[in-house]
Design a protein around this motif. Structure first.
Motif, PDB file in Angstrom:
ATOM      1  N   LEU A 100      -5.158   7.960   8.051  1.00 38.30           N
ATOM      2  CA  LEU A 100      -5.235   9.545   8.123  1.00 38.30           C
ATOM      3  C   LEU A 100      -6.224   9.979   7.316  1.00 38.30           C
ATOM      4  CD1 LEU A 100      -1.159  10.007   8.233  1.00 38.30           C
ATOM      5  CD2 LEU A 100      -2.642   9.693  10.093  1.00 38.30           C
ATOM      6  N   LEU A 101      -7.018  10.891   7.840  1.00 37.24           N
ATOM      7  CA  LEU A 101      -8.084  11.325   7.089  1.00 37.24           C
ATOM      8  C   LEU A 101      -8.334  12.959   7.125  1.00 37.24           C
ATOM      9  CD1 LEU A 101     -10.671   8.615   8.123  1.00 37.24           C
ATOM     10  CD2 LEU A 101      -9.420   8.753   5.977  1.00 37.24           C
ATOM     11  N   GLY A 102      -8.756  13.574   6.248  1.00 37.02           N
ATOM     12  CA  GLY A 102      -9.461  15.051   6.374  1.00 37.02           C
ATOM     13  C   GLY A 102      -8.338  15.861   6.883  1.00 37.02           C
ATOM     14  N   GLY A 103      -7.262  15.676   6.002  1.00 32.20           N
ATOM     15  CA  GLY A 103      -6.211  16.756   6.428  1.00 32.20           C
ATOM     16  C   GLY A 103      -5.292  16.461   7.587  1.00 32.20           C
ATOM     17  N   ALA A 104      -5.390  15.339   8.245  1.00 29.83           N
ATOM     18  CA  ALA A 104      -4.514  15.169   9.224  1.00 29.83           C
ATOM     19  C   ALA A 104      -2.999  14.576   9.035  1.00 29.83           C
ATOM     20  CB  ALA A 104      -5.247  13.595  10.093  1.00 29.83           C
ATOM     21  N   SER A 105      -2.132  14.662   9.921  1.00 31.37           N
ATOM     22  CA  SER A 105      -0.910  14.535   9.650  1.00 31.37           C
ATOM     23  C   SER A 105      -0.267  13.613  10.684  1.00 31.37           C
ATOM     24  CB  SER A 105      -0.224  15.733   9.422  1.00 31.37           C
ATOM     25  OG  SER A 105       0.041  16.404  10.686  1.00 31.37           O
ATOM     26  N   ALA A 106       0.896  12.778  10.372  1.00 30.00           N
ATOM     27  CA  ALA A 106       1.354  11.817  11.447  1.00 30.00           C
ATOM     28  C   ALA A 106       2.824  12.013  11.150  1.00 30.00           C
ATOM     29  CB  ALA A 106       1.035  10.582  11.323  1.00 30.00           C
ATOM     30  N   CYS A 107       3.591  12.055  12.118  1.00 33.54           N
ATOM     31  CA  CYS A 107       5.168  12.056  12.503  1.00 33.54           C
ATOM     32  C   CYS A 107       5.463  10.661  13.102  1.00 33.54           C
ATOM     33  CB  CYS A 107       5.546  13.294  12.854  1.00 33.54           C
ATOM     34  SG  CYS A 107       7.411  13.224  13.157  1.00 33.54           S
ATOM     35  N   LEU A 108       6.001   9.972  12.346  1.00 34.44           N
ATOM     36  CA  LEU A 108       6.285   8.413  12.870  1.00 34.44           C
ATOM     37  C   LEU A 108       8.027   8.534  12.962  1.00 34.44           C
ATOM     38  CD1 LEU A 108       4.350   6.239  10.829  1.00 34.44           C
ATOM     39  CD2 LEU A 108       3.548   7.370  12.979  1.00 34.44           C
ATOM     40  N   VAL A 109       8.686   8.439  14.070  1.00 40.55           N
ATOM     41  CA  VAL A 109      10.108   8.328  14.272  1.00 40.55           C
ATOM     42  C   VAL A 109      10.394   7.260  14.809  1.00 40.55           C
ATOM     43  CG1 VAL A 109      12.247   9.401  15.088  1.00 40.55           C
ATOM     44  CG2 VAL A 109      10.217  10.726  14.330  1.00 40.55           C
ATOM     45  N   LYS A 110      11.428   6.279  14.287  1.00 41.52           N
ATOM     46  CA  LYS A 110      11.953   4.575  14.759  1.00 41.52           C
ATOM     47  C   LYS A 110      10.661   3.790  15.189  1.00 41.52           C
ATOM     48  CE  LYS A 110      16.425   6.545  16.077  1.00 41.52           C
ATOM     49  NZ  LYS A 110      17.354   6.859  17.222  1.00 41.52           N
ATOM     50  N   CYS A 111       9.500   3.703  14.442  1.00 41.58           N
ATOM     51  CA  CYS A 111       8.523   3.039  14.812  1.00 41.58           C
ATOM     52  C   CYS A 111       8.317   1.952  14.013  1.00 41.58           C
ATOM     53  CB  CYS A 111       7.191   3.836  14.582  1.00 41.58           C
ATOM     54  SG  CYS A 111       6.715   5.298  15.523  1.00 41.58           S
ATOM     55  N   GLN A 112       7.646   0.775  14.439  1.00 47.99           N
ATOM     56  CA  GLN A 112       7.690  -0.403  13.624  1.00 47.99           C
ATOM     57  C   GLN A 112       5.966  -0.634  13.247  1.00 47.99           C
ATOM     58  OE1 GLN A 112       8.640  -4.072  15.555  1.00 47.99           O
ATOM     59  NE2 GLN A 112       8.642  -5.333  13.827  1.00 47.99           N
ATOM     60  N   ILE A 113       5.619  -0.665  11.865  1.00 45.39           N
ATOM     61  CA  ILE A 113       4.151  -0.714  11.730  1.00 45.39           C
ATOM     62  C   ILE A 113       4.352  -2.184  10.901  1.00 45.39           C
ATOM     63  CG2 ILE A 113       2.143   0.086  10.294  1.00 45.39           C
ATOM     64  CD1 ILE A 113       5.249   2.424  11.068  1.00 45.39           C
ATOM     65  N   THR A 114       3.684  -3.054  11.501  1.00 45.13           N
ATOM     66  CA  THR A 114       3.653  -4.441  10.810  1.00 45.13           C
ATOM     67  C   THR A 114       2.396  -5.423  11.109  1.00 45.13           C
ATOM     68  OG1 THR A 114       5.269  -6.333  10.884  1.00 45.13           O
ATOM     69  CG2 THR A 114       4.885  -5.403  12.955  1.00 45.13           C
ATOM     70  N   ALA A 115       2.258  -6.266  10.481  1.00 46.96           N
ATOM     71  CA  ALA A 115       1.211  -7.312  10.544  1.00 46.96           C
ATOM     72  C   ALA A 115      -0.237  -6.761  10.401  1.00 46.96           C
ATOM     73  CB  ALA A 115       1.364  -8.215  11.715  1.00 46.96           C
ATOM     74  N   ASN A 116      -0.261  -5.763   9.799  1.00 49.05           N
ATOM     75  CA  ASN A 116      -1.752  -4.933   9.419  1.00 49.05           C
ATOM     76  C   ASN A 116      -2.275  -5.531   8.252  1.00 49.05           C
ATOM     77  OD1 ASN A 116      -1.519  -3.006  12.093  1.00 49.05           O
ATOM     78  ND2 ASN A 116       0.218  -2.496  10.596  1.00 49.05           N
ATOM     79  N   HIS A 117      -3.539  -6.009   8.231  1.00 50.10           N
ATOM     80  CA  HIS A 117      -4.001  -6.629   7.270  1.00 50.10           C
ATOM     81  C   HIS A 117      -4.363  -5.694   5.933  1.00 50.10           C
ATOM     82  CE1 HIS A 117      -5.870 -10.263   9.683  1.00 50.10           C
ATOM     83  NE2 HIS A 117      -4.957  -9.509  10.365  1.00 50.10           N
ATOM     84  N   GLN A 118      -4.624  -4.659   6.108  1.00 52.29           N
ATOM     85  CA  GLN A 118      -4.789  -3.658   4.859  1.00 52.29           C
ATOM     86  C   GLN A 118      -3.878  -2.497   4.671  1.00 52.29           C
ATOM     87  OE1 GLN A 118      -8.895  -2.520   4.531  1.00 52.29           O
ATOM     88  NE2 GLN A 118      -9.835  -4.331   5.106  1.00 52.29           N
ATOM     89  N   GLY A 162      -0.189  -6.624   4.927  1.00 48.10           N
ATOM     90  CA  GLY A 162      -0.864  -7.026   3.951  1.00 48.10           C
ATOM     91  C   GLY A 162      -1.315  -5.913   3.059  1.00 48.10           C
ATOM     92  N   HIS A 163      -1.520  -5.952   1.716  1.00 47.74           N
ATOM     93  CA  HIS A 163      -1.479  -4.812   1.057  1.00 47.74           C
ATOM     94  C   HIS A 163      -0.280  -4.055   0.785  1.00 47.74           C
ATOM     95  CE1 HIS A 163      -3.967  -2.570  -1.812  1.00 47.74           C
ATOM     96  NE2 HIS A 163      -4.056  -1.572  -1.125  1.00 47.74           N
ATOM     97  N   PHE A 164      -0.038  -2.834   0.747  1.00 42.06           N
ATOM     98  CA  PHE A 164       1.214  -2.242   0.532  1.00 42.06           C
ATOM     99  C   PHE A 164       1.438  -1.473   1.947  1.00 42.06           C
ATOM    100  CE2 PHE A 164      -0.619  -1.995  -3.654  1.00 42.06           C
ATOM    101  CZ  PHE A 164       0.207  -1.946  -4.591  1.00 42.06           C
TER     102      PHE A 164
END
Length: 209
Positions: free
Chosen positions: A134-152, A174-176
């Motif tokens: 997310l860049l330049g003032g963007a926003s995101a709303c995540l509900v009941k999502c799975q974010i996994t196995a991303n390297h950075q 990976g990372h945080f």
């Protein structure tokens, strides 16, 4: 290079109509695209439903980042989708100079203060970079999502970007799990699991905490 699927008009882009179907319809990027789906002015209210969105290795390495979903404007809604941003390996002469070189990939990239994707019940995985950028003032709303196995990392915010995550699993990256730059905006994490990320749950750049 191929072209992205561009949503520049409001409307739904759906997979199977039957919510009981075990598989989703698939949308795969053409070789060389920098985004499989791009939402821009005119398509601010677009919706994606029950799709698997994947990248294809490019025929020639451009070194450019590639995204399953790129949001340039509006608040598109993504429901019950899988965005798989598996590494795009460089090929051709460049590979002889850097055999391990890869172009950064993201499941979701949103930029600009008018961009605010909403994702519900979706899986965002296998990015070479952060899963969500997310860049330049963007926003995101995540509900009941799975974010996994991303390297950075799971989610990265910069340049005034903000995040709301409710009942999500941001795990096994990976990372945080979440990285916030010095100039990032608000981060609200409700009932969200940040376990098993390689470096920890969150990193607030410039914070002494």
């Amino acid at each position: 290079a191929g072209e992205a699927f561009v949503s520049d008009s409001s409307g739904a882009h759906a997979g199977g109509e039957d919510s009981e179907l075990p598989t989703r319809a698939e949308l795969q990027g053409a070789p060389g695209v920098t985004a499989v789906v791009r939402v821009q002015v005119g398509g601010e209210a677009a919706a994606l439903w029950r799709l698997t969105v994947t990248l294809s290795p490019p025929e020639l390495a451009s070194g450019a980042a590639a995204n399953c979903l790129e949001v340039c404007a509006g608040n598109p809604v993504v429901v019950d989708c899988e965005l798989c941003a598996a590494s795009v390996r460089q090929q051709g002469p460049a590979s002889r100079l850097a055999s391990d070189a890869t172009a950064l990939t993201h499941a979701v990239r949103a930029s600009g203060s008018s961009s605010g994707p909403v994702l519900v019940g979706s899986v965002l995985r296998a990015a070479k970079g952060p899963g969500v950028l997310l860049l330049g003032g963007a926003s995101a709303c995540l509900v009941k999502c799975q974010i996994t196995a991303n390297h950075q990392g799971g989610v990265r915010l910069a340049e005034g970007a903000s995040l709301l995550a409710e009942s999500c699993d941001i795990c096994g990256n990976g990372h945080f799990g979440v990285v916030a730059g010095r100039e990032s905006g608000s981060i609200l994490l409700g009932r969200t699991d940040l376990a098993s990320n390689v470096s920890g749950s969150t990193w607030l750049c410039g914070s002494e905490a």
